[in-house]
Design an enzyme around this catalytic site. Structure first.
Site, PDB file in Angstrom:
ATOM      1  CG  PHE B 122      17.338 -23.425  10.322  1.00  0.00           C
ATOM      2  CD1 PHE B 122      15.972 -23.082  10.093  1.00  0.00           C
ATOM      3  CD2 PHE B 122      18.084 -23.707  11.471  1.00  0.00           C
ATOM      4  CE1 PHE B 122      15.377 -22.768  11.552  1.00  0.00           C
ATOM      5  CE2 PHE B 122      17.441 -23.403  12.536  1.00  0.00           C
ATOM      6  CZ  PHE B 122      16.152 -22.729  12.720  1.00  0.00           C
ATOM      7  CG  ASP B 193      19.484 -29.318   8.775  1.00  0.00           C
ATOM      8  OD1 ASP B 193      18.962 -30.214   9.109  1.00  0.00           O
ATOM      9  OD2 ASP B 193      19.867 -28.242   9.245  1.00  0.00           O
ATOM     10  CE1 TYR B 218      12.971 -28.478  17.442  1.00  0.00           C
ATOM     11  CE2 TYR B 218      14.780 -29.255  18.591  1.00  0.00           C
ATOM     12  CZ  TYR B 218      14.123 -28.060  17.569  1.00  0.00           C
ATOM     13  OH  TYR B 218      14.768 -27.092  17.336  1.00  0.00           O
ATOM     14  CE  LYS B 219      12.866 -28.615  12.986  1.00  0.00           C
ATOM     15  NZ  LYS B 219      12.379 -27.422  13.347  1.00  0.00           N
ATOM     16  NE  ARG B 367       7.580 -23.389   9.327  1.00  0.00           N
ATOM     17  CZ  ARG B 367       8.608 -23.864  10.221  1.00  0.00           C
ATOM     18  NH1 ARG B 367       9.891 -24.315   9.509  1.00  0.00           N
ATOM     19  NH2 ARG B 367       8.466 -23.961  11.663  1.00  0.00           N
TER      20      ARG B 367
END
Lengths: 408, 408
Positions: B122, B193, B218-219, B367
């Site tokens: 990422f 991560d 927030y995921k 995705r």
């Protein structure tokens, strides 16, 4: 005898008080630590939660313009601090933003190695200097000098000067223009911490030819507990430096997800990670409210509230051992008044127990902040009346009030 | 033919869907980017705003325990990721927390100078490596290698290895235990991560003898847009290192306001500035909800949803040029399925316009994320039916759908 009611009746800002939630019976003189809740914030947050997050979900980054919140709110804050709208961006905390500015300023002249500040500055600012220097201890050194020795410390080794405009303990205001000029004369950029200034007094960053600044969203901006902070970078520096905290939202093309960092043009590169949208939404309401007021009215009332507080404490509490820790001259003072007292902690707890909220700052300071949008002259009168009663009865002198809480 | 209704009827997690706001008619497969709103969050945030901020004001740091929110929520997240409750702290963003862990890990062995990661990680993770290295370019070097060359790159110069457990594009899961062991055998600590893992699959940090980790709120934790992130530091490292982002709330005695930084014991030193309380409050509701579910049920359903999605796409869209970008074997895949398609961006916009929300990741990836707490097997069926219709009619092929938005 001062006619308090007349002062409040003549106050051009009096109408703002009703725009805030002020708990019944409370005299709140701690808006310099956490500003009161604007009534409009409740509906705004409910809308962000229920419609923007709950219904629109991920689409809100575009359709509700979440992605531009840091720029949009930054542009509004810019109007409070004498900056251009493309010089301020919202996000992260004051501490983090100090680090961004420190790391960026080091890039302006790589031959300079000293991060300079003063003793008694707000601790997080000097702690962040220490942390940054620890990454490259062979190259970067933090240096703290006494406040009165700052000028003589401006030598050719100094990479950046980090100062707070309004001291958090005393409320003393630094002469931003004169100090910035003196530093520039030695080739040194300055980072100004505006945490205790922005929203409380006129700030003119570009009029002072300022380089970098940071500030807090939860004090006089009334953005809520732990609100996002902001960063100012003068246009002339924006494309010459980048923050070491080089996160993806500061990238030129974040949604191309490239492997190499390329800073965005302008102030955008001072973004880092994903902005906290709930915090941004609350902050924007507080900033919008401030923008409705005239900053010269705010400053005039702030000075008058402080002068009245000092006069009444001198009048009623002269024998109780308080020593003024703030400048007596309102022109040299931010929107707070502080007193030393050896029993300051317990006295403040006794005040709080009676509904007069200020705070205590170690080792011996009672601190009273005045937020001109919602504090009244009657608040000041009530606060001093309560203080007088506590001192005359000695009711502060209990074990309960001496017991320190986690947060003071 | 698969009996979709029977799968949903037999789902032990089916009852959780009603605990979330799911907009009518929407198939939301983007919980890996922004999780849905838990219904309980609305009342919790209203209470934080109206009572804790509005009425209790500054006192809430003590009386409503705001000061412990980062520790308290960290301890809850610890249960989701195989950590001890004193090993996780909430605050700041994933990017900032990567920087904290990188700077801390450099202190473990000052003779090592390389920050190692992989291409395609990422982006913010590798950008933060670059930013840190730029502070001390004579000493610290970032190095990116192809994913399959990580093992051979583990040499004596490497100070730390930074990897993501579940790749954000492909969803491929790294073998945390094996890689951590291999790195340790060369004296190298690892930062994991967990942004696309935590809350979506079982993570066992201590079972893998992990050193450092970060993750996103927030995921799959459903903490709201830009929710605070978290940091894990193994007990054995906590008192040997400190983050270069050495803010006042990571100080041993923050309310003594001393001029010198002294890190707090344990995980507390990984705090920096004042925590965003609104963000913390929303995050805590999301985490509490996850803790009610059984992680093995979550993983089982996640795998089944992904397998069903792949099977249905193969069955109905075989002729339309999709190429699976995720592992076909669910054991190697996080809670998402990705496909390559040269027209991926426009196809995704067409899906979104028809109420099936996934996202696009440059250059060519569609995705689809599966959040087992609120996604159903019927969601998967509906998503593929919509995709099939779009591909068969060619309705994705418009200028409108090809027009890129600010956020993809």
């Amino acid at each position: 005898m001062t006619d308090i009611a007349a002062l409040d009746a003549a106050d051009p800002l009096a109408g703002f008080r009703d725009r805030f939630e002020i708990p019944d019976g409370l005299v709140y003189l701690d808006g310099n630590s956490l500003g009161c809740l604007p009534k409009a914030t409740k509906a705004r947050l409910a809308d962000v939660v229920e419609r923007e997050w709950g219904q629109d979900l991920i689409r809100s980054w575009n359709t509700n313009d979440w992605i531009n919140a840091p720029r949009r709110i930054g542009a509004k804050i810019a109007r409070l601090i004498g900056a251009h709208d493309d010089e301020v961006i919202v996000g992260d905390t004051t501490s983090i933003n100090v680090f961004k500015c420190l790391s960026a300023s080091l890039q302006l002249d790589s031959s300079r190695v000293v991060l300079l500040s003063e003793t008694g500055n707000f601790p997080t600012d000097v702690y962040m200097m220490e942390g940054l220097a620890a990454i490259a201890p062979d190259r970067i050194s933090p240096r703290l000098v006494e406040p009165e020795r700052i000028h003589e410390a401006l030598d050719d080794d100094v990479a950046v000067l980090l100062l707070t405009q309004t001291n958090y303990r005393s409320g003393r205001i630094r002469d931003m223009k004169a100090i910035t000029e003196a530093a520039h004369a030695r080739g040194i950029p300055v980072i100004w911490d505006l945490s205790h200034s922005c929203g409380a007094l006129p700030v003119d960053l570009n009029g002072c030819n300022a380089d970098f600044a940071v500030g807090c969203g939860y004090k006089y901006l009334n953005g809520g507990p732990g609100a996002p902070a902001f960063t100012f970078v003068a246009r002339r520096h924006q494309d010459s430096v980048f923050p070491a905290l080089s996160g993806w939202l500061g990238h030129k093309v974040p949604f191309e997800f490239t492997d190499d960092y390329q800073p965005a043009p302008g102030i955008d590169r001072f973004q880092c990670g994903t902005p906290g949208i709930l915090g941004c939404a609350a902050l924007e309401v507080g900033v919008d409210l401030l923008l409705e007021a005239d900053m010269s009215d705010i400053r005039r009332k702030s000075s008058a509230l402080g002068d009245l507080f000092i006069a009444l404490v001198h009048e009623h509490c002269a024998d109780h051992g308080f020593k003024l820790a703030s400048p007596g001259n309102a022109d040299e003072r931010g929107s707070q008044v502080s007193f030393h007292h050896p029993e300051g902690y317990a006295i403040m707890q006794a005040l709080i127990a009676r509904g007069v909220i200020g705070d205590f700052r170690a080792p011996d300071i009672l601190r009273f902040g005045f937020a001109p949008l919602y504090n009244s002259y009657a608040d000041v009168e009530q606060a001093v009346a309560t203080l007088t009663e506590i001192m005359e009865t000695g009711s502060w002198d209990t074990e309960e009030f001496k017991q320190k809480a986690a947060v003071t």
